[in-house]
Design a protein around this motif. Structure first.
Motif, PDB file in Angstrom:
ATOM      1  N   ASN A  43     -41.632 -14.122 -10.814  1.00 18.38           N
ATOM      2  CA  ASN A  43     -42.849 -14.794 -11.290  1.00 18.38           C
ATOM      3  C   ASN A  43     -43.681 -15.307 -10.114  1.00 18.38           C
ATOM      4  OD1 ASN A  43     -42.194 -14.333 -13.964  1.00 18.38           O
ATOM      5  ND2 ASN A  43     -41.113 -16.280 -14.213  1.00 18.38           N
ATOM      6  N   ALA A  44     -43.021 -15.907  -9.140  1.00 15.34           N
ATOM      7  CA  ALA A  44     -43.747 -16.440  -7.984  1.00 15.34           C
ATOM      8  C   ALA A  44     -44.394 -15.327  -7.170  1.00 15.34           C
ATOM      9  CB  ALA A  44     -42.783 -17.256  -7.106  1.00 15.34           C
ATOM     10  N   ILE A  45     -43.679 -14.224  -7.020  1.00 12.75           N
ATOM     11  CA  ILE A  45     -44.214 -13.100  -6.242  1.00 12.75           C
ATOM     12  C   ILE A  45     -45.433 -12.497  -6.926  1.00 12.75           C
ATOM     13  CG2 ILE A  45     -43.706 -10.735  -5.495  1.00 12.75           C
ATOM     14  CD1 ILE A  45     -40.800 -11.721  -4.985  1.00 12.75           C
ATOM     15  N   ARG A  46     -45.365 -12.356  -8.246  1.00 12.04           N
ATOM     16  CA  ARG A  46     -46.515 -11.802  -8.968  1.00 12.04           C
ATOM     17  C   ARG A  46     -47.736 -12.710  -8.875  1.00 12.04           C
ATOM     18  NH1 ARG A  46     -42.574  -9.895 -12.742  1.00 12.04           N
ATOM     19  NH2 ARG A  46     -42.696 -11.879 -13.886  1.00 12.04           N
ATOM     20  N   SER A  47     -47.505 -13.994  -8.671  1.00 10.40           N
ATOM     21  CA  SER A  47     -48.610 -14.950  -8.590  1.00 10.40           C
ATOM     22  C   SER A  47     -49.180 -15.077  -7.178  1.00 10.40           C
ATOM     23  CB  SER A  47     -48.129 -16.337  -9.069  1.00 10.40           C
ATOM     24  OG  SER A  47     -47.659 -16.264 -10.404  1.00 10.40           O
ATOM     25  N   ALA A  48     -48.496 -14.505  -6.184  1.00 12.17           N
ATOM     26  CA  ALA A  48     -48.974 -14.606  -4.800  1.00 12.17           C
ATOM     27  C   ALA A  48     -50.318 -13.891  -4.655  1.00 12.17           C
ATOM     28  CB  ALA A  48     -47.946 -14.017  -3.849  1.00 12.17           C
ATOM     29  N   ASP A  49     -51.295 -14.599  -4.068  1.00 10.57           N
ATOM     30  CA  ASP A  49     -52.635 -14.023  -3.953  1.00 10.57           C
ATOM     31  C   ASP A  49     -53.036 -13.692  -2.526  1.00 10.57           C
ATOM     32  OD1 ASP A  49     -52.731 -16.591  -3.072  1.00 10.57           O
ATOM     33  OD2 ASP A  49     -54.412 -17.217  -4.339  1.00 10.57           O
ATOM     34  N   THR A  50     -52.152 -13.972  -1.560  1.00 14.47           N
ATOM     35  CA  THR A  50     -52.416 -13.606  -0.170  1.00 14.47           C
ATOM     36  C   THR A  50     -51.151 -13.053   0.464  1.00 14.47           C
ATOM     37  OG1 THR A  50     -51.828 -15.768   0.762  1.00 14.47           O
ATOM     38  CG2 THR A  50     -54.119 -15.464   0.024  1.00 14.47           C
ATOM     39  N   ASP A  52     -50.064 -13.884   3.370  1.00 11.49           N
ATOM     40  CA  ASP A  52     -49.343 -15.003   3.998  1.00 11.49           C
ATOM     41  C   ASP A  52     -48.444 -15.698   2.983  1.00 11.49           C
ATOM     42  OD1 ASP A  52     -50.530 -14.479   6.409  1.00 11.49           O
ATOM     43  OD2 ASP A  52     -52.162 -15.931   6.130  1.00 11.49           O
ATOM     44  N   ARG A  53     -48.970 -15.917   1.784  1.00 11.84           N
ATOM     45  CA  ARG A  53     -48.162 -16.540   0.731  1.00 11.84           C
ATOM     46  C   ARG A  53     -46.982 -15.654   0.363  1.00 11.84           C
ATOM     47  NH1 ARG A  53     -45.402 -20.435  -1.393  1.00 11.84           N
ATOM     48  NH2 ARG A  53     -45.242 -20.332  -3.693  1.00 11.84           N
ATOM     49  N   LEU A  54     -47.203 -14.357   0.340  1.00 15.77           N
ATOM     50  CA  LEU A  54     -46.123 -13.426   0.010  1.00 15.77           C
ATOM     51  C   LEU A  54     -45.015 -13.486   1.058  1.00 15.77           C
ATOM     52  CD1 LEU A  54     -45.594 -11.300  -2.226  1.00 15.77           C
ATOM     53  CD2 LEU A  54     -46.402  -9.572  -0.629  1.00 15.77           C
ATOM     54  N   GLU A  55     -45.388 -13.621   2.317  1.00 16.58           N
ATOM     55  CA  GLU A  55     -44.390 -13.728   3.375  1.00 16.58           C
ATOM     56  C   GLU A  55     -43.587 -15.019   3.244  1.00 16.58           C
ATOM     57  OE1 GLU A  55     -42.114 -12.910   6.750  1.00 16.58           O
ATOM     58  OE2 GLU A  55     -43.252 -11.658   5.356  1.00 16.58           O
ATOM     59  N   GLU A  56     -44.257 -16.095   2.858  1.00 12.23           N
ATOM     60  CA  GLU A  56     -43.537 -17.350   2.632  1.00 12.23           C
ATOM     61  C   GLU A  56     -42.495 -17.187   1.525  1.00 12.23           C
ATOM     62  OE1 GLU A  56     -46.407 -20.297   1.746  1.00 12.23           O
ATOM     63  OE2 GLU A  56     -47.312 -20.324   3.745  1.00 12.23           O
ATOM     64  N   LEU A  57     -42.850 -16.508   0.460  1.00 13.73           N
ATOM     65  CA  LEU A  57     -41.905 -16.292  -0.644  1.00 13.73           C
ATOM     66  C   LEU A  57     -40.746 -15.413  -0.209  1.00 13.73           C
ATOM     67  CD1 LEU A  57     -44.411 -15.808  -3.600  1.00 13.73           C
ATOM     68  CD2 LEU A  57     -42.982 -17.797  -3.134  1.00 13.73           C
ATOM     69  N   ASP A 102     -42.477  -5.617  -2.269  1.00 20.33           N
ATOM     70  CA  ASP A 102     -43.147  -4.392  -1.803  1.00 20.33           C
ATOM     71  C   ASP A 102     -44.322  -4.028  -2.705  1.00 20.33           C
ATOM     72  OD1 ASP A 102     -41.291  -4.258   0.209  1.00 20.33           O
ATOM     73  OD2 ASP A 102     -39.997  -2.803  -0.805  1.00 20.33           O
ATOM     74  N   LYS A 103     -44.118  -4.130  -4.005  1.00 16.28           N
ATOM     75  CA  LYS A 103     -45.174  -3.776  -4.947  1.00 16.28           C
ATOM     76  C   LYS A 103     -46.374  -4.707  -4.795  1.00 16.28           C
ATOM     77  CE  LYS A 103     -45.977  -3.027  -9.890  1.00 16.28           C
ATOM     78  NZ  LYS A 103     -45.362  -3.059 -11.242  1.00 16.28           N
ATOM     79  N   GLN A 104     -46.098  -6.030  -4.675  1.00 18.78           N
ATOM     80  CA  GLN A 104     -47.195  -6.983  -4.538  1.00 18.78           C
ATOM     81  C   GLN A 104     -47.893  -6.835  -3.188  1.00 18.78           C
ATOM     82  OE1 GLN A 104     -48.324  -8.562  -6.890  1.00 18.78           O
ATOM     83  NE2 GLN A 104     -49.602 -10.232  -6.111  1.00 18.78           N
ATOM     84  N   ARG A 105     -47.115  -6.530  -2.143  1.00 21.00           N
ATOM     85  CA  ARG A 105     -47.711  -6.331  -0.824  1.00 21.00           C
ATOM     86  C   ARG A 105     -48.663  -5.136  -0.843  1.00 21.00           C
ATOM     87  NH1 ARG A 105     -43.510  -6.141   1.748  1.00 21.00           N
ATOM     88  NH2 ARG A 105     -43.477  -8.256   2.642  1.00 21.00           N
ATOM     89  N   THR A 106     -48.248  -4.045  -1.472  1.00 23.28           N
ATOM     90  CA  THR A 106     -49.110  -2.861  -1.579  1.00 23.28           C
ATOM     91  C   THR A 106     -50.405  -3.184  -2.315  1.00 23.28           C
ATOM     92  OG1 THR A 106     -47.190  -1.387  -1.569  1.00 23.28           O
ATOM     93  CG2 THR A 106     -49.253  -0.500  -2.431  1.00 23.28           C
ATOM     94  N   ALA A 110     -54.145  -3.170  -0.641  1.00 22.29           N
ATOM     95  CA  ALA A 110     -55.199  -2.334  -1.217  1.00 22.29           C
ATOM     96  C   ALA A 110     -56.422  -3.172  -1.575  1.00 22.29           C
ATOM     97  CB  ALA A 110     -54.671  -1.600  -2.450  1.00 22.29           C
ATOM     98  N   ALA A 111     -56.170  -4.380  -2.136  1.00 18.74           N
ATOM     99  CA  ALA A 111     -57.293  -5.259  -2.485  1.00 18.74           C
ATOM    100  C   ALA A 111     -58.034  -5.723  -1.244  1.00 18.74           C
ATOM    101  CB  ALA A 111     -56.764  -6.458  -3.276  1.00 18.74           C
ATOM    102  N   LYS A 112     -57.298  -5.968  -0.157  1.00 17.88           N
ATOM    103  CA  LYS A 112     -57.924  -6.401   1.094  1.00 17.88           C
ATOM    104  C   LYS A 112     -58.822  -5.300   1.656  1.00 17.88           C
ATOM    105  CE  LYS A 112     -56.823  -8.150   5.717  1.00 17.88           C
ATOM    106  NZ  LYS A 112     -55.735  -8.505   6.659  1.00 17.88           N
TER     107      LYS A 112
END
Length: 356
Positions: A43-50, A52-57, A102-106, A110-112
């Motif tokens: 849930n937290a990973i799906r909510s990550a919007d950056t 940097d936040r994803l790396e923290e998780l 990996d999925k959220q990072r991709t 792509a959004a960036k």
């Protein structure tokens, strides 16, 4: 009971229940915590919007000191039979969290990229801010292009050759041996190896005839060199265009008709005359004059190919005849554009070139 009550004051009711379950059944407790960790992590990973936040998780859940590592540290309390089951469950949770990362990072990358593309998009249909002047065809190139179009339309093939030539191709094969006085008119630049910079494009004709059999119709444009004093009408480097036709039964009449058609296409329907002249590689030879603005201008040289030249390339002069003609491109440009100095063609002065 007092210690238990004190602990309950610090923990939530859910945490107290987990602690109680852990004391009663460590395996079930770890398995439940692993499942809870997976749910919370995904849930937290799906909510990550950056990123940097994803790396923290990632560090929080899968790092060396992350929550999964802390839970696995409790496996020491398990029996030997329980550990494989909990280990397999922990691997499943790790793989699920890594897959979500990996999925959220991709998706975030792509959004960036998409955001960057939108920010940098240019409307190419809008008029430019700065005026960029368009290039123009140089007057020499313009004359060469016009001449070649005319001759190609008459069935001629464009032929070219090297600007550094041997004495044989530049002089001897053109019926101009070493002691011939005509060489004085074409003094050129010799190189240390005995070669020279060609004085005429006629040497292209020799090379072409050596490689091909009649009938031949070629036009040879190119840069040539002569040791002339530079002034308003002369240059040590200039451009020539020469034509050559070899076939059975060609006569001076064919030569006159070809030249008249060419000059009419360039200058219009003006009076033309042929004056007897001399060239070592043609016999008979003639100069071609054009009546321009009320006076006669010499514009070309021409003649029937000398039999000695045909012999030099292996053609039988009893079977084949031919004619040749040539002109200086600079001379045509000066006449057509009413130039007063040949040097204007080489200085790249934009004030001059913008007129064309």
């Amino acid at each position: 009971m007092t210690s238990v009550q004190g602990r309950c004051c610090k923990l939530s009711i859910a945490q107290a229940r987990i602690n109680n379950q852990q004391m009663s059944n460590p395996e079930n407790d770890l398995e439940a915590q692993l499942n809870a960790l997976r749910t919370d992590g995904e849930n937290a990973i799906r909510s990550a919007d950056t990123l940097d936040r994803l790396e923290e998780l990632r560090v929080n859940y899968l790092g060396k000191k992350g929550q999964l590592s802390v839970l696995l540290g409790s496996m020491g309390k398990l029996s030997a039979e329980e550990r494989p089951k909990i280990g397999a469950a922990a691997n499943t949770v790790k793989e699920a969290l890594q897959s979500s990362l990996d999925k959220q990072r991709t998706a975030l990358e792509a959004a960036k990229i998409q955001a960057q593309l939108q920010a940098e998009t240019l409307d190419v249909t809008m008029p430019g801010i700065y005026e960029r002047p368009q290039g123009r065809i140089h007057p020499l190139n313009g004359i060469i292009d016009r001449a070649l179009d005319i001759f190609v339309g008459m069935g001629y093939t464009v032929a070219q050759g090297p600007e550094m030539e041997t004495d044989y191709y530049n002089f001897e094969a053109l019926n101009t041996p070493a002691d011939h006085p005509a060489r004085d008119m074409q003094d050129t630049f010799y190189l240390p190896d005995g070669n020279l910079l060609r004085t005429q494009t006629s040497c292209v004709q020799i090379r072409y005839m050596e490689a091909e059999e009649p009938p031949i119709r070629i036009v040879a444009p190119g840069r040539v060199y002569r040791k002339d004093d530079v002034d308003a009408t002369h240059s040590a480097v200039f451009h020539q265009i020469e034509l050559l036709a070899i076939d059975e039964g060609l006569t001076f009449t064919d030569l006159k008709g070809t030249i008249k058609e060419f000059l009419t296409s360039i200058f219009g329907d003006l009076p033309i005359r042929f004056r007897a002249s001399y060239f070592p590689f043609t016999e008979p030879s003639a100069e071609v004059d054009l009546q321009w603005n009320g006076r006669w201008l010499e514009v070309m040289g021409c003649g029937m190919v000398d039999p000695n030249v045909l012999n030099a390339v292996g053609y039988d002069p009893e079977v084949y005849t031919g004619f040749a003609a040539g002109f200086g491109v600079e001379r045509f440009a000066m006449v057509l554009h009413q130039m007063d100095d040949i040097r204007r063609l080489y200085t790249s002065d934009l004030r001059f070139l913008k007129q064309f």
